[in-house]
Every structure is written in structure tokens, then in C-alpha cells.
Design a protein around this motif. Sequence first.
Motif, PDB file in Angstrom:
ATOM      1  N   MET C   1       1.176  -1.023  -0.020  1.00 39.69           N
ATOM      2  CA  MET C   1      -0.293   0.249  -0.310  1.00 39.69           C
ATOM      3  C   MET C   1       1.338   1.368  -0.362  1.00 39.69           C
ATOM      4  N   THR C   2       0.589   2.429  -0.350  1.00 37.45           N
ATOM      5  CA  THR C   2       1.117   3.374  -0.345  1.00 37.45           C
ATOM      6  C   THR C   2       0.203   4.841   0.032  1.00 37.45           C
ATOM      7  N   ARG C   3       1.004   5.200   1.096  1.00 36.89           N
ATOM      8  CA  ARG C   3       0.201   6.312   2.340  1.00 36.89           C
ATOM      9  C   ARG C   3       1.128   7.722   1.683  1.00 36.89           C
ATOM     10  N   TRP C   4      -0.014   8.426   1.471  1.00 35.15           N
ATOM     11  CA  TRP C   4       1.124   9.775   0.972  1.00 35.15           C
ATOM     12  C   TRP C   4       1.463  10.637   2.681  1.00 35.15           C
ATOM     13  N   ALA C   5       2.131  11.294   2.757  1.00 36.22           N
ATOM     14  CA  ALA C   5       2.565  11.811   3.829  1.00 36.22           C
ATOM     15  C   ALA C   5       3.468  12.706   4.044  1.00 36.22           C
ATOM     16  N   MET C   6       3.483  13.734   4.693  1.00 38.44           N
ATOM     17  CA  MET C   6       4.081  14.742   4.304  1.00 38.44           C
ATOM     18  C   MET C   6       4.993  14.827   5.851  1.00 38.44           C
ATOM     19  N   VAL C   7       6.359  15.316   6.437  1.00 37.76           N
ATOM     20  CA  VAL C   7       7.192  15.385   7.385  1.00 37.76           C
ATOM     21  C   VAL C   7       7.101  17.430   7.459  1.00 37.76           C
ATOM     22  N   ILE C   8       7.691  17.950   8.046  1.00 38.87           N
ATOM     23  CA  ILE C   8       7.540  19.033   8.631  1.00 38.87           C
ATOM     24  C   ILE C   8       8.378  19.593  10.306  1.00 38.87           C
ATOM     25  N   ASP C   9       9.870  19.736   9.863  1.00 44.61           N
ATOM     26  CA  ASP C   9      11.087  19.540  10.609  1.00 44.61           C
ATOM     27  C   ASP C   9      11.457  20.942  11.245  1.00 44.61           C
ATOM     28  N   LEU C  10      10.584  21.299  12.501  1.00 45.27           N
ATOM     29  CA  LEU C  10      10.276  22.671  13.033  1.00 45.27           C
ATOM     30  C   LEU C  10      11.204  23.228  13.637  1.00 45.27           C
ATOM     31  N   ASP C  11      12.599  22.486  13.421  1.00 47.32           N
ATOM     32  CA  ASP C  11      13.606  22.986  14.035  1.00 47.32           C
ATOM     33  C   ASP C  11      14.099  24.025  12.371  1.00 47.32           C
ATOM     34  N   ARG C  12      14.196  22.830  11.419  1.00 43.62           N
ATOM     35  CA  ARG C  12      14.840  23.153   9.974  1.00 43.62           C
ATOM     36  C   ARG C  12      14.238  24.555   9.681  1.00 43.62           C
ATOM     37  N   HIS C  71      -4.185  15.266   5.956  1.00 38.61           N
ATOM     38  CA  HIS C  71      -4.703  14.714   5.157  1.00 38.61           C
ATOM     39  C   HIS C  71      -4.508  13.262   6.520  1.00 38.61           C
ATOM     40  N   CYS C  72      -5.841  13.825   7.488  1.00 43.38           N
ATOM     41  CA  CYS C  72      -6.123  12.214   8.364  1.00 43.38           C
ATOM     42  C   CYS C  72      -5.961  11.125   7.938  1.00 43.38           C
ATOM     43  N   GLU C  73      -5.782   9.893   8.870  1.00 37.09           N
ATOM     44  CA  GLU C  73      -6.672   8.722   8.821  1.00 37.09           C
ATOM     45  C   GLU C  73      -7.782   8.750   8.415  1.00 37.09           C
ATOM     46  N   HIS C  74      -8.458   9.263  10.008  1.00 31.93           N
ATOM     47  CA  HIS C  74      -9.773   9.151   9.944  1.00 31.93           C
ATOM     48  C   HIS C  74     -10.102  10.641   9.631  1.00 31.93           C
ATOM     49  N   PRO C  75     -10.715  11.182   8.471  1.00 32.24           N
ATOM     50  CA  PRO C  75     -10.759  12.267   8.782  1.00 32.24           C
ATOM     51  C   PRO C  75     -12.247  13.438   9.914  1.00 32.24           C
ATOM     52  N   PRO C  76     -12.293  13.813   9.984  1.00 31.17           N
ATOM     53  CA  PRO C  76     -13.970  13.760  10.685  1.00 31.17           C
ATOM     54  C   PRO C  76     -14.317  15.058   9.470  1.00 31.17           C
ATOM     55  N   CYS C  77     -13.276  15.260   8.333  1.00 32.95           N
ATOM     56  CA  CYS C  77     -14.289  16.094   7.762  1.00 32.95           C
ATOM     57  C   CYS C  77     -15.368  14.856   6.406  1.00 32.95           C
ATOM     58  N   THR C  78     -14.834  13.829   6.152  1.00 32.98           N
ATOM     59  CA  THR C  78     -15.340  13.881   4.967  1.00 32.98           C
ATOM     60  C   THR C  78     -16.520  12.702   4.899  1.00 32.98           C
ATOM     61  N   ARG C  79     -16.401  12.426   6.774  1.00 29.65           N
ATOM     62  CA  ARG C  79     -17.500  11.589   7.488  1.00 29.65           C
ATOM     63  C   ARG C  79     -19.335  12.991   7.255  1.00 29.65           C
ATOM     64  N   GLY C  92      -4.905   7.661   0.659  1.00 30.76           N
ATOM     65  CA  GLY C  92      -4.697   8.249   2.002  1.00 30.76           C
ATOM     66  C   GLY C  92      -4.567   9.527   1.945  1.00 30.76           C
ATOM     67  N   ILE C  93      -4.823  10.732   0.786  1.00 30.24           N
ATOM     68  CA  ILE C  93      -5.211  11.614   0.092  1.00 30.24           C
ATOM     69  C   ILE C  93      -6.741  12.066   0.189  1.00 30.24           C
ATOM     70  N   VAL C  94      -6.857  13.476   0.793  1.00 26.47           N
ATOM     71  CA  VAL C  94      -8.051  14.000   1.601  1.00 26.47           C
ATOM     72  C   VAL C  94      -7.952  13.935   0.023  1.00 26.47           C
ATOM     73  N   GLY C  95      -9.695  14.169  -0.646  1.00 21.77           N
ATOM     74  CA  GLY C  95      -9.343  15.117  -2.139  1.00 21.77           C
ATOM     75  C   GLY C  95     -11.062  16.047  -1.693  1.00 21.77           C
ATOM     76  N   GLN C  96     -10.960  16.368  -2.549  1.00 21.39           N
ATOM     77  CA  GLN C  96     -12.261  17.743  -3.035  1.00 21.39           C
ATOM     78  C   GLN C  96     -12.417  17.682  -4.139  1.00 21.39           C
ATOM     79  N   ASN C  97     -13.864  17.340  -4.235  1.00 22.89           N
ATOM     80  CA  ASN C  97     -14.819  17.672  -5.945  1.00 22.89           C
ATOM     81  C   ASN C  97     -15.327  18.652  -5.776  1.00 22.89           C
ATOM     82  N   TYR C  98     -14.876  19.569  -6.053  1.00 19.42           N
ATOM     83  CA  TYR C  98     -15.291  20.927  -6.034  1.00 19.42           C
ATOM     84  C   TYR C  98     -16.852  21.252  -7.564  1.00 19.42           C
TER      85      TYR C  98
END
Lengths: 787, 443, 233
Positions: C1-12, C71-79, C92-98
Motif C-alpha cells: 500500500m501507499t500512504r502519502w505523508a508529509m514531514v515538517i521539521d520545525l527545527d529547520r 490528510h487525516c487517516e480518520h478525517p472528521p471532515c469527510t464523514r 490516503g489523500i483527502v480530496g475535494q470534488n468541487y
Amino acid sequence: MKIARREFIGLVAGAAAGAALGGSSGRLFSDALSSSNQPIYPPRGPEQFILSVCRACPGGCGIRARRIGNRIVKVEGNPLHPISGGRLCTKGQAAIQALYHPDRLRVPMRRVGPRGSLTSFRAATWNAAAAQIASRLRSIRDEQRPESVVLIRGADRDINTRVARRFLEAFGSPNDIPFDRGSEAGALALYLTQGVRATPAPDIRGADYILSLGSEFLEVSPAPVFASRAYGDFRQTRTARRGKLVQVDPRLSITAASADEWIPIRPLTHALFAFGVAAAIVEEGLYNREFVSERSIGFEEGAGGGLRAILQQHFSLERVAAESGVSVNIILRIARELAGARKGLVLPPQKGPLLGGHLYDHLAVHILNALIGNVDQSGGVLIADDVPIAAWPDGGLDPVATAGRRRPRIDGVGPDSMLSGDIEQLARALTTGQPYQAEVLFVVDADPLYATTMHGQFAAALDRVPLVVAFSTIPNDTALYADWILPEPHFLESWNVQTAPASVAFPTVSVASPALAKPLYDTRAAGDVFLDLGRRLGLEHAMPWQDVESLSHAEVGRLFEARRGAIVGTQFDAAWVRMMEGAGWWAPGYSSADELWKRLIESGGWWDPFYDHGDWSRVLRTPSGRFDFRPDVASKIAEGSPIAEGGLSLILFEPLPIAGGTGAELPFLQALLDPGYDEKWETWGEINPETARALHVRNGALIRVASAHQAIVVRARITERIVPGAIAIPVGLGREGGGRWAENIGANPLRLLDGAREPFSSLPDFGSARVLVSETTPSDQYAGKRI
Amino acid sequence: METFDDYVDRRLIAPIETTSRRFYIFAGILLAIGLWGAFAWWTQLRRGLSVTGLNAPVFWGLYITNFVFFIGISHAGTLISAILRLAHAEWRRSITRAAEVITVLVLFFGMACVVLDLGRPDRVFNVIRSGNFTSPLLWDVTSVATYLTASTIYLYLPLIPDIAILRDRIRSRGWLYRPLALGWTGSAKQRRILERAIAIMAVIVIPIAVSVHTVVSWVFAMTVQPMWHSTIFGPYFVVGAIFSGIAAIIIAMAIIRKAYHLEGYLKPIHFTNLGLLLLVMSLLWFYFTFAEFLTTYYGGEPMHMVVFLSKTQGRFSPLFWTMVVTCFVVPFALLANRYTRTKVWGTVLASIFVEIGMWLERFLIVVPSLSSPRLPLTAPSYVPSWVEWSLFAAFLSMFILLYALFTKFFPIVSIWEIQEGREHSVGEVTSRVLSYLPEGEPS
Amino acid sequence: MTRWAMVIDLDRCTACQACVVACQVENNIPPADQSDSARGRGISWIRLAPFYEGEHGTRPELRLVPLPCMHCEHPPCTRVCPVGATMIDHEGIVGQNYARCIGCRYCTTACPYTVRRFNWKLPEWPAPMEEGLSPDVSVRPRGVVEKCTFCHHRLQVARDKARMEGRPLRDGDYLPACVESCPAEAMFFGDLDDRRSIVARLAAGPRAFRLLEELGTKPKVIYLSKGESGGDV
Ligand SMILES: Nc1nc2c(c(=O)[nH]1)N[C@H]1C(S)=C(S)[C@@H](COP(=O)(O)OP(=O)(O)OC[C@H]3O[C@@H](n4cnc5c(=O)[nH]c(N)nc54)[C@H](O)[C@@H]3O)O[C@H]1N2
Ligand SMILES: Nc1nc2c(c(=O)[nH]1)N[C@H]1C(S)=C(S)[C@@H](COP(=O)(O)OP(=O)(O)OC[C@H]3O[C@@H](n4cnc5c(=O)[nH]c(N)nc54)[C@H](O)[C@@H]3O)O[C@H]1N2
Ligand code: SF4
Ligand code: SF4
Ligand code: SF4
Ligand code: SF4
Ligand code: SF4
Ligand SMILES: [Mo]
């Protein structure tokens, strides 16, 4: 919103039909709600990536424009470029908004009404502009007064500025007045101690411990993206070595927010603090004995008994603590941390491109750096080697020019002056006609009227010059006061060969070809305009090039002949070149100037990543060949200068998105002024809660900030991010020009200044002003008026 | 029709047969406000929700407040009337119709508030086309639609005998009444079927009504937002709904009584009885509010406390304390006191306060939680725009207008039920009361 | 499986906000003017959230945290979306259908991170600004909600490119605009399920944490706190 008649009839008919049909109301609804009032036509055509160089600030980032058909849809960093490394800052990202800005100048504009407003200008042709300017210049040459032509220009690493300088030289004027305040104090400190005329290049990436004395290096370094990348590596490198950053400043800036520790300090006491730390280091014997004894003078001997004696005598921890407001314990701890770090680095108060620092701060910081022995060491203060193409071969001067060049500079800056350019003195000279009358003023890559500390006098002075010619893409403040505004192409539309910015330690040359095949408007690069003027005035001997494009070719030819460095490439390539050059080899990967040109267009630049640390004959050029601790200056600083009383201390700073007085014209940037505050699209003044209580100022209220001679109105931001007794105001808004998104938005705190000079040099003083603050109303009659 | 007692209940027919000039003026004013609202809506359609005072993070405001408020009011009718019917509360007879009409009409406005709030009202049918049943909003759509259907039937069934009376009396409106009367003759069989149907509907309608406001509360409670994510929101909302519903009936009754001179039908005892119910609801409302705020306070979770404090001490506190006064202090004082409770004006005054308070309660549920998001995001405080206020005013006006129009077509007090009461109930109640007592002869 | 994720280093991270502008340009976000900004109507899919720490009267600390959609794995928004206009895909990408969104703004109120934005008015680009619009991302109509898509269109391009070159998608092929732009090189992106990917390695480190973890939304934006990294990555 306007509703077209047809559309309206359609809607009414639709509504009626909808009522009748009921069922299909959904569709009729969506017509009424038409989702977009303008058809968005997606660009068509092949996708291309064109390499160029960002000119939104002097940072010199290599960029890559994504073009589809004849439209640029995105600007990204050029991943091979050593300055940007594929990254871009807010301004670089927003460049596309500047390219397609609705208020860009489309044709040359000639002034027909009073100065100061775009409505006074009428469209003209390039021929008319060039003919009029050339004829004026010709008559000046005929009168043998070439010195009466003045050029105010930005840093000279851009090819257009260099052509302008060349023109001025060939024409015969000594009045090449650079306007590059941000790095002046640092360069002077370097000159006083090391005898080198250059801008210091601190090696942030290589440091372990950074003591930042109010340096906002993460916002307004001369090369912001380069500094950010270096900082990222300083923090978290692949070898699990984390650098520590301590920020000492009256204000919790965005840089301070990134620091591990923010130490508030009283305004104007950075130098004192630096000397206090130096005194503690000397006292505890933690200084670098080898460097001090082998490579320096003035430590044990010299005026006032040498630096050691001066530190002992004048900078006791108690005195420093009492005056700076930082406790003895903290000063001692900082001194030990700094001296104990493997690679400590002290950064001087760098407040932005427009806000020159105080010489004594920079000097004190540099002396502290030398004490811990990080002159020209990795992780220390470096000096970039010359770029091979920086100086042009002599162009030859005719007799008129030779005579003209011998006249004194109109802004009073002599060849050995502490200043590189003095626009306030220039304003006085223009007004008084002393030492002589100026006839023509060119303004290239600068907005001195916005940035001057003497706005009123400068505006009046412009009125005394018969011909003011300003180059601009979106007309800036100065342009509105010119006689001609000549529209420049955006940098995505032009050729360029640019050398590395100050503060990048390795020579770099970036090459840009136009990203847009066809410029949007009838614009001309300043370089092309000056080449044209040169031809019209018969100065081809000094500037024989057809246009900037062919000049760019010629520059690359000279680069080829330098026989060093390499095409920019991956990190691996850089390591390879460094190693080869260290061993005395040069393996260029190109065999002719044409091949070099071709490869530069494909890769974006050339550089020489090799840095020879400790090449003392290059970096220590004082008469003694040693680092000079300048006890003479230190003892002067020790005496201190009276700090004015009354009112609040005015602290100026430049948020990155609008630093250098540019950026406010782009709506994306206006919304990003300080992520810690809600203020957007307006100027605020930061006041400590304690001070606010005493002044009865409420958070969010409008306040009038008045100096001795002028007042501005800003919004009060009550915050503990500033020490008591001061008000901090960002510079960059309050512009007269800049198009619909910048004009008359916010206030320009530089207007509060009155041309004062700092006590130890003739540099303008941006830090000593005192202001009175009180609540006011939107209709404040004093706002923006002289008192 | 022979059972119609022309002499006794003429007053109930009078509003249908004659209309005064005052009524037209009154209706004209309401219509004008409604048209102003239409203009406001047109403005909103043209310029989008940018004409509201909403922003990020206050994405919901007056429209959603009104949605909850109107749906709450809808509990006035069907629920109260069904409960009273099932409980054989004989005093109900003259008030059930007035209450039920409120339900049916106000539900439309409640639903319309949601449509007003949509960024794309043109796509409202997507809710049916691609409904996503994990969304509480869809539960709302379902239960409100069910409630509307059931309430309409429940309003209609007891109307049939009265429509038959009108059919026979007002020949010129036969086109309207004849089909609606469904051939009602008043035969014993018809009566038996009708009573049976009404009884069934009364039973069905109660759980639906409870579900409606429970589900409305779940729109909020199913999120994890501070002070929304609460288990008692269901019953809390139902209590609030009944509370505001009863107040609405009292106000409506008072107006009808005055306008159509029905003092003989809507007596002080009706107001007093409803006033007692209102008192009970006021206490219940206070209990729930207290429980809700006390648990939040004791839990002391920082995010919840931010909202809690913004309501009790911060910028929403003037509204909050007004709510406490209008929902509890004033109604309690007026209704616990026999003197004011037995006066029509006393209960009406209490009801007006309750309506104001309940509207504020709805507002204070919607806006403060959104104004203090978990992660910092500040925006200017939400101030409803003229468009939002205009549409609120227009909805209120149009609701009143439709209500008034109803009284012009149908008797607002059930004629046949009054008659039935007169004819049968006295005896029936006597025997029922006797049945509660021990058997045997009085000594 | 693929689960796209982002890491943000607050130290950098230097809070420079380049990511914000990169996103706006990449995703055709209309410029807000002064009055839009003043009314809290400006749209940005990522912002710098300021956290002030420290007691009143002491030295404050300011933490600035880049905040895209988690991009929550349990997104409260989609429900809560009544029409299924926002959904989480199999990667795992939370998309939006305009085109389906009815603009009810239930998702915006349900998102605990408040990262969704609504189109209050017609998007406008004063001529000739529309020439800079990207053809890869559609312009949203008025009245719908939008949010960070993890630059999903770039995934499509990266996939096509990999397919054309006859190879599988590699770590780093698909980078969102913000990640690509970040001057401090503080942002990382990749497949969390690929244990060799940079994000998987960083997310497993001692500095990794998620925002509002206690809500159980399981964000796929992972932050690295300040401090020693405690090992090579
Ligand atoms: N490389 C690559 N190419 C692909 C795909 C891929 O995965 N990789 N995917 C394919 C797929 S699945 C699809 S669906 C297509 C999508 O390709 P397109 O159909 O081109 O879809 P969009 O990119 O959404 O562009 C639609 C255009 O409509 C405009 N627009 C938006 N709203 C409105 C409106 O209300 N009215 C009008 N008149 N215009 C509007 C937008 O500005 C945009 O220019 O791309 C296909 N192409
Ligand atoms: N920002 C932004 N977001 C967008 C769009 C946009 O333009 N911009 N476009 C939108 C549009 S129009 C669309 S269609 C969607 C597309 O979004 P997705 O539906 O996510 O499309 P793909 O990215 O092509 O992913 C399809 C997946 O299916 C897998 N797959 C391929 N073949 C098969 C098969 O035979 N069986 C199975 N089980 N799997 C297979 C692929 O490996 C891939 O993982 O994105 C939407 N999202
Ligand atoms: S740092 Fe300067 S040169 Fe680099 S992207 Fe930003 S504005 Fe352009
Ligand atoms: S962060 Fe908000 S919008 Fe993004 S997936 Fe989570 S709940 Fe949804
Ligand atoms: S605003 Fe759009 S995406 Fe959000 S919940 Fe409503 S319909 Fe769904
Ligand atoms: S991932 Fe893409 S859409 Fe999301 S914030 Fe970054 S640039 Fe914007
Ligand atoms: S671009 Fe990078 S460094 Fe700048 S704010 Fe965003 S994450 Fe931080
Ligand atoms: Mo698609």
C-alpha cells in the motif's frame, strides 16, 4: 458587480421559466450563479522549463520557469543552482504575480503634470524618449559638464546596472552612486579590521553555535534563500550535529522565534553587549590565543593600551549588565557557550536591505568573532573571492570624460570615504547646486525616495533636476517624481548575467535567458537603453555591444578565459570540483566559450565551489598584514554616546515579503507580513504591554507615532515580543507608487527620520530616533504631514 | 351540515368569511418585508456568501442559528398536540390546530435556512443524488422530511371534518374545499376511521419529533469541536425545542385570540396550563444548561475552556447572561408566581422572553465554538450583515403571513373537536374519573 | 500500500512562508485584496499558525507551525459531508470534488485543524493575471470549499512520467509545491508505508509528533520538534 443587460434579461426570463417549470430550476440557478465571471482559458502549447535568475531581491537565486505555450505558469528554484538549490522564498514564488501585474508599465511615460502622481504621465514612444534624453546628454557633453549626470543604482551584480555604470564612466561622470545600505556597515567593519573592501560572508552552514546580536538573517540576509538553506543544515544535518542559535535583540523577530533562546536587550546596546561578552572571554582566557598572537595586532598594545586593557577598563560585566538589561549570569553563560563551541559564530544586527546597521555594532561583533578565532575559518566569517568577470577591462576615456571623472562626487563621497553612496547628501547637493548643479539623474534598480531618511528634501531635490529618468516595471515611488519612466521588462522576459550576491562565499555567475519568448509589453532593459544612448552619443569605444544579449555572450567568453570553476551541478559534482581544485587541477567539462554558453543556458550558472581557508594574504590586507582589533575605535565606543531621552525608542525592521521596499505591490505578499500577528495590508507598531499601559494605548487602536518633525499613523499591537520603552515598526509599506495593491496602504516609518548620522561614522542612523506615541483616530490630520 | 351549530361556533368561521382592512394592511407590511428579503437573497445569489458577515473560522452564523431555532419552534405543534391528545388532556381541544400549523409552516423555513446557507443552492439536489449517509446533515434532511410529512398528515386529518363544514357553507370556495374534504359526511364509520388514524399518527409523530431535534443537535455533537462534542446535546436540544415551541404557541394563541375575538375559546386557563408546561421546560432547560456548563468547567479541557470563558466572561458574555435571564430568570419569576401565571399577559410576556433567549441560545451554540478554533486562526468577530438580518426578518414575516393566510382559509380552532368536547367529553371524563376511583356506592 | 505523508521539521523551519506562496501559485488560488484579508476571507491552503507560549510577564516564546491539511487517516471532515464531495482515497489523500460540493461548510466546521477554506465570492484575477494560471489545477467556482490536496495533480504527472520511463514511482518523484519550495529544506514528502522512504524514516525518529493527536484523527502530516535528531536519517 455589473450585470450585463443580456445576462439580466436571461436571468429574469430564467427565473420566470423556473417558476413555471419548477423541476429544472437547478440548472437555471446555476446560470444565475455562473461560477466565474471571466472565462479561464487554459494555456496551450508545449511545456518547457527555462532557466533564469530571480531579481525580486539581490539574493541571486537560480530559478526555473515553467512555460506552457507562451505563458509562464510557475516559477521554481533551479535544483542545480548553488544559491537556491531548487528552493525559492516568498518573493521568488510570487514573481509570477509581478510578471502579470495589472499595473505594469507598458510604454515609456513622459511627465506632463506635477510630480508625484501617475496621472501626470502620458504615453510616449521609445524613440521620443531616447531622442530627448540623448539630446540633453549631448548638450551637457558639449558644455563639457559630464559630471552633472548622476546615476543612483542598486548593487552592481546585475548586467543592466553594470552597463549603466559603464555608460556613466564613458560619459565622464564620477557620480555613480550605489544605493545598497544593508551591507555597508558590515563591509566597513571588515575594511577597518582586515583591510579588505568586501562584504563579510558568514558561514552559517559550518557553524555549531550562532550568537545573533539582532541579526534577522533568516528574513533579510543579502541572500535569503541561501541563508535559509544554510540554516536548515546548521540545525539538522545528516551527521546528528545540531547547531544552537541564541538571539539577543529588543524584539522577538521571526528569526528570534526560530532561535533556541531569545534574550531581550535594551535598544542600541548590541555593541556594548558584544564587548561585554568579549571582556568575559578575555577575562576567563577563553579567546583563541593562536589567532590573537599570530595573526592580530591591537590586542595587547595600541591606543588605550590595546583591546584587552580597554575591555578590562570599560566593559565590566556589571556595567554591561546594567546598561544592556541582560543579567551578568546570562552574559557569562553566553560567553562560555560561544567560546566553548567548536565553531561559534557571532552575527551583527542586520535589519534589512534598506536599514543600514551601525558601524560600531558591526565592528564590535567582528572583533568578537576574531577573538574566538573564526576569521576565515569554516563556520566563521569568510570573504568571497572575486568573480572573474566582475571588473570590466578599461573602456578608455575621451578628454571630456577624463576631466569630468576628476570632479568630486556630488554626494561628497570621496574615494576613501566610509560610505559607498550618500543619497541624503545628494539631496542636499541637488537642492543647493553645490558643489555643482546636476542636470540629469538616472535611477536604476533603486527607489531612493521611498528609502531615504529625508523624504521631503529628497522629493524637493528631484524637482531641481531638469531631467530625471527612472527605470521601473511597476512604477515605484521615485518613478512618480521622474520626468521619464522607462518601462523595464520583468526579469522573466530578459537576458542577464549576474554575479553572486554579497554574503555568498563562492564566486557564482548565473545566466538567464528570457523565459517568455516575447515580452508582454513594449519594454526595454536598462542595459539596452544605455547601450542605445552610448551609440547616440558616440561612446561605442567603451560599450561596443549590440544589446544585452550579445553582451551576455561576451561575458561568458571572459568567464571561459578565466579557466577556473565549473558549470553548476549536483552536490556530487561540487565535491568533485572542490577536490580537484584543492589538488590544483581544473577539469571544466567544456572546451570552448560557445560550449560554455550552451551549457550555461541549460544549467543556469557557473561557480567555483573551492574555498581556500586561511589564505591570509588575501583576507588580511591591513598594512600590518594582521587582523587589527582597532583599540582606537573600541575606546571611542567605550566612551559611549548619550542615548536620547523622552518618548520611545524607534526600532525599524523589514519583514521578508516586503523587505527592500519591494513586495507590497503583490497581494500574495501583503497577506504575509508577520505570521505571528493578524495585521495584514497595514503597518503596525509593536509596544510592550507595560509601555502601552503607561501611554493608555489599547491593542488594535490607531496610534500616532510622532518624531521631532513628522508623524505617521499605525495600528497598535500590544505584545511582549518587544521590550518596554520602545516601539517597533516594519518598513516596506506606505508607498506612493507600486500599483493598486501598494499605493497608500500602511505607513512608511522612514518618514519619521531626519537624516541623522550615527556617531562613529557618517552612516545614516536608523536606530536612535525617539518618538512620541498616542492613540488617535482614522481621520488624524497629522498623519503623513510634516510637523 | 346538520351538526353545525350556527349560533355557538360562528366566531370560528368568521375570520374565513370576512376579512378586515386591518388584515390587508398587516399582510401588506409582512409581504413588503418578505419582498425586501427576496431582494436580499437576490443580492446573495449574485454576489455569493461574501455579502454575509461570515469568515474563516466562523463559517456558520445567522442562517444556521435560524435553522436550529425554526426547527426548534416546530416542536410547538405536532409534538405538544400529540402528547396532549394521547394524554386525553381535554383542555387541548381549542389549541391543537393553532399549534400544528406552526409546525408545518416553520419546518419549511427551517429547511430554507439551510438552503440560504449553501454556497451552491443550485446543487441542493446533490443531497438526494449523491447523499452520503455518514453525514448528520443527511440524517437531518431525512428526519425533517419525515417530520414534515407526518406533521402535514397530522394537521390534515383533523382538518377534514372542518373542511367539510366549510365545503357546505362557503360555496364559492368549493374548488378548494371539495377535494380536500375527501367526501366527508360525518358518518360513524368515517368518524371511527378518522379517530383511529389520528391516534396512530399521534403515536408515530412523537418519536419522529424527538428524533428531529436530536439529529439537529448531532450536526454539532458529531464533530469534535469544543462545546459541541457533548453527549447530552440530543436531549438538550429537544428540551430547548419544546421550550421554544410552547412559547411560540402561547404567543400565537394570544394574537389569534385578540385578532379574532376568540376569548371564549382560548381562555386564561389554556394560557395557565401552557404556562405551567413552559415553567417545567424552563426548569429543565436550566438543568441541562447547568449540567452542560458544569461538566465543561470541571473537565477544564483547555480548548473547551476557551469557548466556555468566551461565553461566560469574554466577548459573548453579554449575550450569554441575557440568555440566562430571558430563558430562565424572567420566565421562572413570571410563571412560578400564581398571579402572573394566571394572566394571559403574564404567560405571553414570559413566552416572548423565552423566544429571545432561545434564539440567543442557538446563536451561542453556533458562533462561539467556531470563533475559537483549536489551532490559532483569528479573524474579525462575526457580525451578521444586513443581508442576513433581512432574510431573518423576511422569514419571520413570511411565516406570520402564511400563518395568517391559513386562518383565512381554515378554522384555526378545530370546530368539530370543540363540538365533540361539548357533546361527548363531559360524560366521558366523568366516567373516566370515576373509573380511577374505588368501586362501590358512596355511603 | 501507499500512504502519502508529509514531514515538517520545525527545527529547520524558519517561518518564511515560502510554502504558503508556493501553494497559492501552484494551485491557482486567487489573490485576496485588502478588504478580503481584513474580513478573514483570504484563501490559503497552508498557513503559519502562531503559538505563543510562556507565562504573562515573562519572555514569550513564539512557535510558528506550517499548517496544511493533515490528510487525516480518520478525517472528521469527510464523514460529515452530506454529498460525499470530500473523500479519502486509497492512498490516503483527502480530496475535494468541487463539482459536487454544495457549499454547506460542514466539513470546514468539522475539521479540527481549520484548514479548509470557502470561496466566498467569484475568484478574480485582474487582467492579465489569469495568464499565470496553471493548467493542471482547476479554478474553483464560487460557493465551494477547497483545501490542500497534497498537490494531487503532481502525483498524476509523476505517475505518467514513471510509466513512460517504464519504472515504478520512486521516493521523491512526487513532491508537492510547498515541499519543493521550502528554502530551509524543512519539508519532506513521500510514502509512509515504504520503510526506506525519507518520510518513513523521519516519522519513526524520536522528534516526530502529530498535531492534536489526542483527537484520533491520525494526521499524515508529521512534525519534528526542535532538538537533537538522535541519529542519521
Ligand atoms: N498527465 C495526465 N493527464 C491527465 C490525467 C492524468 O492523470 N495525468 N487525468 C485525466 C483525467 S482523469 C481528467 S478528468 C482530465 C481533466 O482535464 P480537464 O478536463 O482539462 O480538467 P481540469 O484540469 O479540471 O480543467 C478544466 C478547466 O475548466 C476551467 N473551469 C473550472 N471551472 C469552470 C467553470 O465553472 N466554467 C468554465 N467554463 N470553466 C471552468 C478550469 O479553469 C480549467 O481550465 O485530465 C486527464 N489528463
Ligand atoms: N488537485 C487536483 N486534484 C485532483 C484533480 C486535479 O486536477 N487536481 N483531478 C481529479 C480527477 S478529474 C480525478 S479523475 C482524480 C484522479 O484520482 P485517482 O482516482 O486517485 O487517480 P490516479 O491518480 O490515476 O490513481 C488511480 C490508482 O489506481 C491504480 N490502478 C491503475 N490501474 C488499476 C487497476 O487495473 N486496478 C486497480 N485496482 N488499480 C489500478 C493506480 O496505480 C493508482 O494508484 O483526481 C482528482 N483530483
Ligand atoms: S531570495 Fe531573493 S533572489 Fe532568491 S528567490 Fe527570494 S527574492 Fe528571489
Ligand atoms: S486536516 Fe481537516 S480537512 Fe484535512 S483531512 Fe483532517 S479533518 Fe479533513
Ligand atoms: S462544503 Fe462541500 S465538501 Fe464540505 S461538507 Fe459541504 S458539500 Fe461537502
Ligand atoms: S501539498 Fe500542495 S496543496 Fe498542500 S499545502 Fe502543499 S502546495 Fe499546497
Ligand atoms: S517554506 Fe519551509 S521554512 Fe518556510 S515556512 Fe514553510 S516549512 Fe517553514
Ligand atoms: Mo478525471
